[in-house]
Design an enzyme around this catalytic site. Structure first.
Site, PDB file in Angstrom:
ATOM      1  N   PHE A   1       1.289  -2.215 -12.670  1.00 53.08           N
ATOM      2  CA  PHE A   1       0.473  -0.285 -11.622  1.00 53.08           C
ATOM      3  C   PHE A   1       1.729   0.862 -12.407  1.00 53.08           C
ATOM      4  CE2 PHE A   1       0.118  -3.928  -8.616  1.00 53.08           C
ATOM      5  CZ  PHE A   1      -0.345  -4.125  -8.927  1.00 53.08           C
TER       6      PHE A   1
ATOM      7  N   SER B   1      -5.113   4.539  -2.539  1.00 48.70           N
ATOM      8  CA  SER B   1      -3.616   4.060  -2.512  1.00 48.70           C
ATOM      9  C   SER B   1      -4.743   2.062  -3.302  1.00 48.70           C
ATOM     10  CB  SER B   1      -3.661   3.231  -1.005  1.00 48.70           C
ATOM     11  OG  SER B   1      -2.255   2.416  -1.810  1.00 48.70           O
TER      12      SER B   1
ATOM     13  N   TRP C   1      -4.881   3.095  -7.089  1.00 51.47           N
ATOM     14  CA  TRP C   1      -3.643   3.435  -7.925  1.00 51.47           C
ATOM     15  C   TRP C   1      -3.039   2.038  -8.250  1.00 51.47           C
ATOM     16  CZ3 TRP C   1       0.942   1.968  -7.368  1.00 51.47           C
ATOM     17  CH2 TRP C   1       2.095   1.905  -7.087  1.00 51.47           C
ATOM     18  N   HIS C   2      -3.520   1.427  -7.051  1.00 51.18           N
ATOM     19  CA  HIS C   2      -2.776  -0.290  -7.576  1.00 51.18           C
ATOM     20  C   HIS C   2      -3.381  -0.607  -9.056  1.00 51.18           C
ATOM     21  CE1 HIS C   2      -1.319  -0.235  -3.687  1.00 51.18           C
ATOM     22  NE2 HIS C   2      -0.480  -0.861  -4.561  1.00 51.18           N
ATOM     23  N   GLY C   3      -4.752  -0.345  -9.174  1.00 49.24           N
ATOM     24  CA  GLY C   3      -5.857  -1.254 -10.472  1.00 49.24           C
ATOM     25  C   GLY C   3      -6.852  -0.515 -11.195  1.00 49.24           C
TER      26      GLY C   3
END
Length: 490
Positions: A490, A321, A324-326
């Site tokens: 994102f 997770s 996934w954000h960066g």
């Protein structure tokens, strides 16, 4: 195109007006064309990437829908996953893993010939529409959803403009049936959608963008603002900024869709009133949390193989997770922190229950919940430091200096320090404080009853007075400089 821009202020009424004026058979093509125009307003070339993703996943889903067994469907599943995850890797993660591999090789004194970095601009919303499309493919593969046979309808599911660039991440089983229905003009529904859009705009331009004027100077140059009180103030300000920014976008997306007759799933439910970190994640970015639960945590084994395996699965999910954000170590640490929070919360549940009985808190559920809310808020706010910091060095510096500069400070000393910092931001501090207070009041009052339902129940004069007051707050206190939403990156 931003929801808080003049461009969208013209675009949306035109689209909505045409939508209700046209015959039902032309409404789908109108929304699809409007969605691609909306997306192309950032970078037209990347509409080709969106179109390619749509065509490949439509083909993969269509083929799987004609096959009886998972074994027969598997090649098309792999084709779709390779395409979607490969796109994410090339555009978002290639340079990160290239640099990480070089750093690891250097630490181990191994030869490493790094290739050139890719100078690609990250397509807006690629993580959102990719995950939405992957969720559809996995549902079709598992037999939970019939494959969509209409290419235009599937393309609209992937590209629908209200949630295209920052969610919510919708499921095919929820949205595709809505695209098959005819939605006429309904005054009450349209007003409800417009109210939600107005509240989201207030969150964005009055709360989030005003708080950004306080947050950015500190987080962009933390060593120039090393005093603990200022770092704590900036951290708290960002805690509310990111919530107002992201939930404001979601409110505007849900409101725009509702005007047109579509309902998105709720993505936020008063997350800062959560009394534990697991509860926080049932209230924050619900569409992403449930996506990871259904498509990663449960396939990994969930909690079925015992506590140790469940803890490991939680850590994996939250590290993914974070990534996934960066593509930055700061996001990995942020995700890892929340993974550790969840593991600790689950592991310590019996100890917390024993402590509540031993201290008498078990007999005072409201006090116990209040303490839980305060602790959870502090943990979440601390983790936001790593989310917001420009790099890991800045995040560590801020963390280490949160407690500095407090010694010897009393009320007047702290006030003087904050006043010195705010000499250029006095209006922003006052307006931000009032805006956050209003936001919290609405959140607290809405914990049992929807603010929408409360407003709708008021007399006509009171409703219109409220609309006028909100419009004046937005016009006079909003920051209108076309600031992008945080989650667009994102």
């Amino acid at each position: 195109m931003l929801f808080n821009s003049l461009h969208f202020l013209v675009f949306f009424p035109v689209v909505a007006g045409l939508y209700f004026a046209l015959a039902p058979r032309w409404r789908g093509p109108l929304l699809l064309g409007a969605s691609y125009y909306f997306y192309m307003s950032w970078r037209p070339a990347y509409a080709l990437l969106l179109g390619a993703t749509t065509l490949l996943d439509y083909f993969s889903g269509y083929r799987m829908g004609r096959l009886a067994t998972k074994r027969q469907r598997r090649p098309y599943l792999y084709l779709s996953l390779a395409s979607n995850l490969g796109t994410l890797f090339v555009f978002k993660y290639f340079n990160f893993f290239r640099d990480a591999a070089g750093q690891l090789a250097g630490a181990l004194h191994l030869p490493w010939a790094a290739g050139p970095a890719l100078g690609l601009l990250l397509p807006v919303g690629v993580s959102f529409y990719t995950f939405q499309s992957v969720g559809y493919i996995l549902d079709v593969y598992q037999g939970r959803l019939a494959a969509e046979r209409n290419l235009g309808r599937f393309a609209l599911f992937v590209a629908f403009f209200p949630q295209l660039v920052a969610g919510p991440i919708e499921r095919g089983g929820h949205m595709l049936p809505q695209f098959r229905r005819t939605h006429g003009f309904d005054y009450a529904r349209v007003v409800s959608g417009l109210r939600l859009m107005a509240w989201g705009l207030f969150k964005k331009v009055v709360v989030a963008d005003r708080l950004a004027l306080l947050v950015n100077p500190v987080f962009n140059a933390p060593r120039q603002h090393a005093a603990g009180p200022l770092l704590v103030l900036a951290t708290l300000a960002f805690t509310f900024q990111i919530y107002a920014d992201f939930s404001g976008y979601t409110d505007m997306a849900r409101g725009a869709a509702r005007v047109l007759g579509f309902e998105f799933n709720l993505n936020f439910r008063q997350p800062y009133l959560a009394a534990s970190v697991p509860e926080f994640w049932r209230r924050w970015h619900i569409s992403l949390s449930s996506w990871f639960r259904d498509y990663l945590y449960i396939p990994l084994g969930g909690s079925r193989a015992g506590p140790a395996r469940a803890y490991g699965n939680l850590l994996v999910v939250f590290l993914v997770s974070g990534l996934w954000h960066g593509a930055n170590w700061t996001f990995l640490v942020w995700g890892g922190l929340h993974g550790l929070y969840l593991v600790a919360s689950t592991w310590a549940r019996p100890a917390r229950a024993w402590l509540a009985r031993a201290t008498g808190l078990a007999a005072h559920p409201r006090l116990r919940r209040g303490l839980g809310v305060a602790v959870t808020f502090a943990l979440v706010a601390y983790a936001w430091i790593f989310f917001r910091a420009n790099n890991l060095g800045d995040a560590v510096f801020i963390s280490r200096h949160l407690g500095s500069g407090w010694a010897g400070l009393r009320g007047a000393g702290v006030a003087a320090l904050l006043l010195e910092f705010s000499q250029h931001y006095r209006p922003e501090l006052a307006v931000a404080a009032l805006a956050v207070a209003l936001l919290l009041a609405v959140e607290y009052l809405g914990r049992h009853r929807s603010p929408q339902a409360w407003v709708a129940a008021q007399p006509l004069a009171a409703r219109w007075a409220g609309y006028a007051g909100l419009a004046l707050l937005i016009l006079y206190l909003g920051v209108f400089n076309s600031t992008s939403f945080i989650y667009f990156q994102f």
